[in-house]
Design a protein around this motif. Structure first.
Motif, PDB file in Angstrom:
ATOM      1  N   GLU A  79       0.792  -1.305  -0.075  1.00  0.00           N
ATOM      2  CA  GLU A  79       0.005  -0.027   0.011  1.00  0.00           C
ATOM      3  C   GLU A  79       0.846   1.252  -0.032  1.00  0.00           C
ATOM      4  N   ILE A 107      -1.056  13.473   6.705  1.00  0.00           N
ATOM      5  CA  ILE A 107      -0.748  14.480   7.905  1.00  0.00           C
ATOM      6  C   ILE A 107      -0.674  13.286   8.870  1.00  0.00           C
ATOM      7  N   LEU A 111      -2.401   8.636   5.795  1.00  0.00           N
ATOM      8  CA  LEU A 111      -3.063   8.980   4.413  1.00  0.00           C
ATOM      9  C   LEU A 111      -4.235  10.021   4.669  1.00  0.00           C
ATOM     10  N   GLN A 112      -4.351  11.062   4.033  1.00  0.00           N
ATOM     11  CA  GLN A 112      -5.318  12.048   4.097  1.00  0.00           C
ATOM     12  C   GLN A 112      -6.562  11.957   3.148  1.00  0.00           C
ATOM     13  N   GLU A 113      -6.045  11.679   1.869  1.00  0.00           N
ATOM     14  CA  GLU A 113      -6.850  11.805   0.726  1.00  0.00           C
ATOM     15  C   GLU A 113      -6.524  10.816  -0.381  1.00  0.00           C
ATOM     16  N   SER A 114      -7.529  10.020  -0.666  1.00  0.00           N
ATOM     17  CA  SER A 114      -7.196   8.996  -1.835  1.00  0.00           C
ATOM     18  C   SER A 114      -7.735   9.525  -3.103  1.00  0.00           C
TER      19      SER A 114
ATOM     20  N   ASN B 171     -12.905  19.236   4.121  1.00  0.00           N
ATOM     21  CA  ASN B 171     -11.432  19.574   4.368  1.00  0.00           C
ATOM     22  C   ASN B 171     -10.969  19.581   5.835  1.00  0.00           C
ATOM     23  N   LYS B 174     -11.408  16.032   8.020  1.00  0.00           N
ATOM     24  CA  LYS B 174     -10.519  15.155   7.646  1.00  0.00           C
ATOM     25  C   LYS B 174      -9.063  15.442   8.182  1.00  0.00           C
ATOM     26  N   LYS B 175      -8.904  16.762   8.271  1.00  0.00           N
ATOM     27  CA  LYS B 175      -7.414  17.057   8.741  1.00  0.00           C
ATOM     28  C   LYS B 175      -7.435  17.175  10.150  1.00  0.00           C
ATOM     29  N   LEU B 178      -7.076  13.433  11.405  1.00  0.00           N
ATOM     30  CA  LEU B 178      -5.553  13.101  11.572  1.00  0.00           C
ATOM     31  C   LEU B 178      -4.854  13.847  12.512  1.00  0.00           C
ATOM     32  N   HIS B 206     -17.766  10.869   2.462  1.00  0.00           N
ATOM     33  CA  HIS B 206     -16.681  11.237   1.618  1.00  0.00           C
ATOM     34  C   HIS B 206     -15.417  10.448   2.120  1.00  0.00           C
ATOM     35  N   HIS B 207     -14.662  10.125   1.052  1.00  0.00           N
ATOM     36  CA  HIS B 207     -13.659   8.812   1.425  1.00  0.00           C
ATOM     37  C   HIS B 207     -12.444   9.398   2.094  1.00  0.00           C
ATOM     38  N   GLY B 208     -12.126  10.856   1.972  1.00  0.00           N
ATOM     39  CA  GLY B 208     -10.994  11.286   2.678  1.00  0.00           C
ATOM     40  C   GLY B 208     -11.445  11.344   4.061  1.00  0.00           C
ATOM     41  N   ILE B 211     -11.524   7.616   5.541  1.00  0.00           N
ATOM     42  CA  ILE B 211     -10.101   7.296   5.615  1.00  0.00           C
ATOM     43  C   ILE B 211      -9.393   7.838   6.954  1.00  0.00           C
ATOM     44  N   SER B 212      -9.713   9.095   7.210  1.00  0.00           N
ATOM     45  CA  SER B 212      -9.085   9.654   8.107  1.00  0.00           C
ATOM     46  C   SER B 212      -9.635   9.200   9.572  1.00  0.00           C
ATOM     47  N   ASP B 262     -10.805   2.629  -4.896  1.00  0.00           N
ATOM     48  CA  ASP B 262     -10.051   3.248  -3.757  1.00  0.00           C
ATOM     49  C   ASP B 262      -9.531   2.030  -2.756  1.00  0.00           C
ATOM     50  N   PHE B 264      -7.034   2.337  -0.791  1.00  0.00           N
ATOM     51  CA  PHE B 264      -6.613   2.908   0.205  1.00  0.00           C
ATOM     52  C   PHE B 264      -7.932   2.560   1.355  1.00  0.00           C
TER      53      PHE B 264
END
Lengths: 149, 899
Positions: A79, A107, A111-114, B171, B174-175, B178, B206-208, B211-212, B262, B264
């Motif tokens: 990955e 960050i 991973l932050q964005e795929s 935005n 997700k930040k 993390l 939202h995938h971002g 994932i976060s 995706d 990830f």
């Protein structure tokens, strides 16, 4: 997690460093030296993973640049390779600052964005903000310049 | 991909934007630096730029700040110091505009690490920016916080980040999620504040954000048990749904990676599932179906698909999966292992290591393939495979596996030989069922990679050899043959030379032939030849040289016909630049020349080394040094697995057995200084036991090794540094010592054959205390040699005072070992505060030469902390020889315990 990201040219010159685990400045140069000598000496058909001080370094060469990411041994090496590719594809599509793009992808070493398009959108919007400020500043300077003539 | 390179090469080119520009632009600076041909040129350019930036900083020009920042980042990356600019980052961050902040935060993340106090100053700016109405400024602050925050900052800013996780902007959300990961890593106590928020984010589309949030959940589970339980209860359904949705989803261009939606997100969900399912049957049950679906339906022709499969297999192995699912996973690994892509094979080996704990048999099935991987061209794969093979070895497959590995050893990459040898040695030691096999394999390894075999492995081999009397003849012959062929392998030379010295006659006379063994024709001088060649080899180090000399000495006694030749070889080293070899050579020459009568008993074979206690010793040393190594041989309580596969109860420490002096009390000193090298000391310690008895802690283990190889009076025996300077002078006296041996020596040697060696050693040491040991004075404690140099010897006899158990009367005897009389002899002693000391007048102040009579003196010692602290004493002797002042001093720390 990703502990650090290094971009090293084939000649061993460092092009980008990003640290997600605190390394004191002195140790950073040592780490870079060690990783360079490990990665640059490997032949072309070998696997993309090297073991380094109990961690794994995942690297991949694009043109004359080596992209290296250091991860925990329990992380998914395949990955990480995909994350490197993800980053490279975005860099390839947008002529922007490599650091700012990386900050939209990772960050805290995660991973932050795929979504590549989402990353591009964020970077272009922010670059536009900077451009706008630049223009405002130059028109301001023109006004000042004319006023002081 | 050329553009990628271009982008990175043009590092930060568009950061510098000031229209009021003066000085060089960033791009120009980079160009100037790249154009430098030498490092000195580059340094000059950088120095010039740094000077300009410093001036700009001191003149406080805000317009140039972020161009300078960009330059500094570039300079930093080249490895030059940039600390002077740290405050500039803070100023940029505190500025109002977005461009300044952007560069400021970038500099902050690059130039600082969390250890620096500057970070304290930035906390307030960060707090303000986290509350900024512009989402991009909030994003900058979150990114910086997530990448560099310290524990203190994490505590201070955690409420802000929590709030931002509820933001409407994806935005920001997700930040913030993390960023929380970093906060929880720094301060695990904060985990519970985030768990409900993290779980609620799993409902997003939202995938971002997903994932976060999933990564945050994973981190929370690691940080807190409560969070783990909470997430098990509240989000397992959500996770299964996310995974099902993403793996069933139709083509979505923005998330597509080579035909898979995706990967990830797939991988992150699978990873969290593994943590939640571990040790929880209900959770695992719930995941079974979707895992089976991912494992069967994912395409495995591209890296992305393989990455998912790899993660999926790990999850199946990690949770309480059904047996059908496990079979599926093992099959995927089998496919991976036979894949032509090195990356896939690497992860397969990696995964098989973890799978061993779950299903050894399934992994064993792939043994042949794994063994092939040990011989791969790729060092990373070799290393993984070797570790895996090591885990796969068992009693039934050890022989074929060892054979394969040894065959490969001869052609292995030099870099890899070290690892391979180490693993081979531990496999052979751990699994050998018969001594013959063990010896054969060890000799093969020593022959092929003797330079990589560690000392402790050789010691173990010698212990086994010493115990296997029926194999000694065979071993010495095999080692002799190996030595002829592979004389460059350091460890082989040492072991072979030791064996030839000890068992030389078995080599020459073909004693103890095994069935099917081919006899070797070696003459007596042939054996000496072999050792001589080893001694003269250019690569021989001091230890090998010393061992060769001992072996030659021993051979001179085994084969009297070679005595004259050995004498010549030994004599050649009298001027060796290595002090140790020089001294040894001189001492040995005189043994050969002048002490024929005692030579044969002096050079008897070493007593059998005790295997059980050696293993205890080694295990303790191993545990102390490499406690982290899980693969280190473990010692079962009450018994030990010996290399030959026989379990023996642990018995008395080796030190007792090998302690060659007649006074048993100081044995504890020797055991306490155990090191791997210390063992060699025991092996070779012919006359050097007194180092153990005087218990000088300051001697490093390697020195001990050297000391103990020596026979007779070693210069550092008493650990008084002042004496080490004249070892050569010491020799004549040592010979005097030998010369003064009375005829009773051999008598006692004959009457007590089992202590043959030790008796002689005592005499070599010049111990004359045998009379006091025999109990004439009825002392409770045995007498000790408190001090011995080349010139002077002091013995202490002890008598307890019946009225006061703490008080001891010491009867000190001073003996002159030189041929000149000592006059004005004065003995002084000093003791620690808890001891009281009273000195009686001495019996005289003249010590006659050659030990013809001695001076005695009484000492009264009261130990106020008896039982807690042992006696200790510093002593100083001053006297005159032919009117010239002499001074000797030393420390006595070998008092019998309990005084």
């Amino acid at each position: 997690m990703i502990h650090f990201v290094l971009l090293i040219s084939r000649q061993g010159k460092v092009r980008l460093t990003k640290w997600y685990t605190p390394y004191p400045q002195k140790q950073r140069s040592k780490v870079i030296k060690e990783i360079s000598s490990l990665v640059l000496t490997r032949g072309p058909k070998l696997c993309n993973f090297v073991e380094w001080q109990g961690y794994r370094v995942v690297y991949k060469r694009y043109a004359s640049l080596y992209f290296c990411m250091c991860i925990d041994p329990a992380d998914n090496e395949l990955e990480t390779l995909q994350i490197i590719h993800h980053y490279v594809e975005i860099l390839d599509r947008y002529f922007g600052n490599a650091y700012f793009i990386l900050d939209e992808i990772l960050i805290a070493g995660e991973l932050q964005e795929s979504n590549k398009k989402a990353v591009l959108r964020l970077v272009t919007t922010q670059d536009a903000l900077v451009e706008a400020a630049k223009e405002a500043a130059s028109s301001l300077s023109n006004i000042i310049a004319q006023a002081t003539k | 991909m050329d553009t990628v390179e271009k982008i990175v090469e043009d590092f930060a080119s568009d950061i510098a934007m000031s229209p009021f520009s003066s000085g060089t632009r960033l791009r120009d600076m980079i160009r100037a630096i790249r154009a430098c041909k030498t490092a000195a040129e580059e340094r000059a350019v950088v120095r010039r730029e740094c000077a300009a930036i410093r001036t700009a900083i001191s003149e406080n020009e805000p317009e140039l700040r972020h161009r300078n920042m960009a330059k500094l980042m570039f300079i930093h990356m080249l490895g030059y110091p940039t600390h002077f600019a740290q405050m500039e980052c803070l100023k940029l961050i505190a500025a109002a505009g977005y461009p300044e902040k952007r560069v400021g935060y970038l500099g902050l993340m690059l130039l600082l690490d969390e250890r620096q106090e500057v970070l304290m100053l930035v906390t307030n700016s960060l707090k303000q920016d986290l509350n900024h109405p512009n989402q991009f400024i909030v994003g900058l602050a979150l990114c910086a916080l997530g990448n560099i925050c310290s524990a203190e900052m994490a505590r201070d800013l955690s409420p802000e980040v929590e709030r931002l996780m509820r933001s409407r902007e994806v935005n920001t959300k997700k930040k913030a999620a993390l960023c929380s990961i970093r906060i929880v890593r720094k301060v695990p106590d904060l985990a519970e504040n985030f768990m409900a928020l993290a779980a609620s984010l799993l409902k997003e589309k939202h995938h971002g954000v997903l994932i976060s949030a999933i990564q945050l959940c994973t981190e929370l589970c690691k940080a807190s048990k409560d969070a783990l339980e909470y997430l098990r209860k509240n989000c397992i359904e959500g996770l299964v749904r996310i995974l099902r949705d993403v793996s069933n989803s139709s083509y979505a261009p923005e998330y597509d990676v080579s035909g898979i939606a995706d990967p990830f997100l797939h991988i992150r969900v699978l990873k969290l599932m593994r943590i939640l399912g571990q040790g929880d049957a209900d959770c695992s049950e719930y995941m079974n179906d979707i895992l089976a679906q991912v494992a069967t339906k994912t395409e495995s022709n591209k890296n992305a698909g393989n990455a998912i499969l790899y993660e999926c297999v790990q999850t199946i192995m990690g949770i309480e999966a059904t047996s059908g699912l496990r079979v599926l996973a093992i099959n995927i690994l089998g496919r991976f292992l036979s894949n032509r892509d090195n990356n896939i094979r690497y992860v397969a080996l990696n995964m098989l290591m973890r799978a061993i704990a779950v299903d050894v048999l399934a992994v064993q099935r792939h043994r042949t393939t794994i063994l092939e991987c040990v011989k791969d061209a790729d060092a990373s794969i070799r290393k993984r495979a070797l570790e895996l093979v090591f885990l796969l070895v068992n009693d039934t497959n050890v022989k074929p596996l060892t054979k394969e590995l040894i065959d490969y050893l001869s052609i292995a990459d030099p870099d890899f030989k070290g690892d391979l040898t180490e693993k081979l040695c531990s496999i052979v030691e751990k699994f050998s069922q018969e001594k013959l096999w063990y010896l054969d394999q060890m000799i093969k390894v020593l022959s092929l990679a003797g330079n990589h075999v560690k000392d402790d492995v050789c010691h173990a081999l010698i212990v086994v050899l010493s115990n296997g009397s029926e194999l000694q003849g065979y071993s010495v012959r095999s080692l002799y043959k190996a030595l002829q062929a592979y004389g460059k392998q350091g460890s082989l030379v040492r072991v072979a030379v030791w064996c030839i010295g000890e068992y030389g006659e078995m080599l020459v006379n073909n004693v103890g032939m095994l069935d099917g063994e081919e006899p070797v024709m070696v003459t007596e001088s042939g054996a000496v030849d072999a050792v001589e060649i080893a001694l003269n080899r250019h690569s021989a180090d001091a230890t090998t040289g010393a061992m060769c000399l001992v072996a030659l000495l021993k051979l001179s006694s085994r084969f009297p016909s070679t005595s004259e030749r050995v004498k010549q070889i030994v004599a050649r080293n009298k001027e060796n630049v290595v002090l140790e070899l020089q001294q040894r050579s001189i001492e040995f020459s005189s043994i050969i020349q002048r002490h024929q009568s005692i030579r044969s008993s002096l050079l008897e074979r070493m007593p059998v080394l005790d295997e059980a206690s050696y293993l205890v010793k080694r295990a303790t040393a191993t545990q102390a040094t490499i406690s982290a190594d899980k693969l280190a041989p473990t010692v079962a309580p009450g018994g030990l697995k010996l290399p030959n596969g026989v379990a023996k109860p642990t018995s008395a420490p080796l030190a007792d057995l090998l302690d060659l002096s007649s006074d048993g009390a100081p044995a504890s000193t020797t055991t306490s200084t155990t090191t791997p090298n210390g063992f060699l000391q025991d092996l070779l310690g012919i006359g050097g036991v007194s180092t153990g008895t005087t218990g000088v802690p300051s001697i490093a283990s390697t020195d001990i090794l050297m000391d103990l190889l020596s026979i007779g009076s070693s210069p550092s025996q008493n650990g008084t540094p002042g004496q080490e300077s004249k070892p050569v002078h010491a020799v004549p006296e040592a010979i005097d010592l030998l010369g003064s041996l009375s005829s009773t020596t051999s008598v006692s040697a004959e009457t007590k054959p089992t202590h043959l060696v030790s008796q002689d050693m005592d005499l070599l040491d010049g111990l004359s205390s045998s009379t006091s040991v025999s109990g004439l004075e009825k002392t409770v404690h045995p007498s000790i040699t408190a001090f011995q140099s080349a010139t002077l010897k002091i013995t202490f006899d002890f008598k307890r005072q019946p009225g006061n158990p703490r008080e001891t009367t010491i009867h000190a005897t001073f003996t002159n070992l030189t041929s000149s009389t000592y006059t004005d002899f004065i003995f002084q002693a000093a003791v620690p505060k808890f001891i009281q000391l009273k000195l009686d007048p001495a019996s005289g102040n003249t010590v006659p030469a050659n030990g013809n009579g001695s001076v005695t003196q009484g000492l009264n010692v009261t130990n106020n902390q008896q039982g807690q602290k042992p006696l200790a004493m510093r002593i100083r002797m001053s006297y005159k020889v032919n009117g010239e002042d002499r001074l000797e001093q030393g420390q006595v720390s070998n008092f019998p315990s309990g005084l």
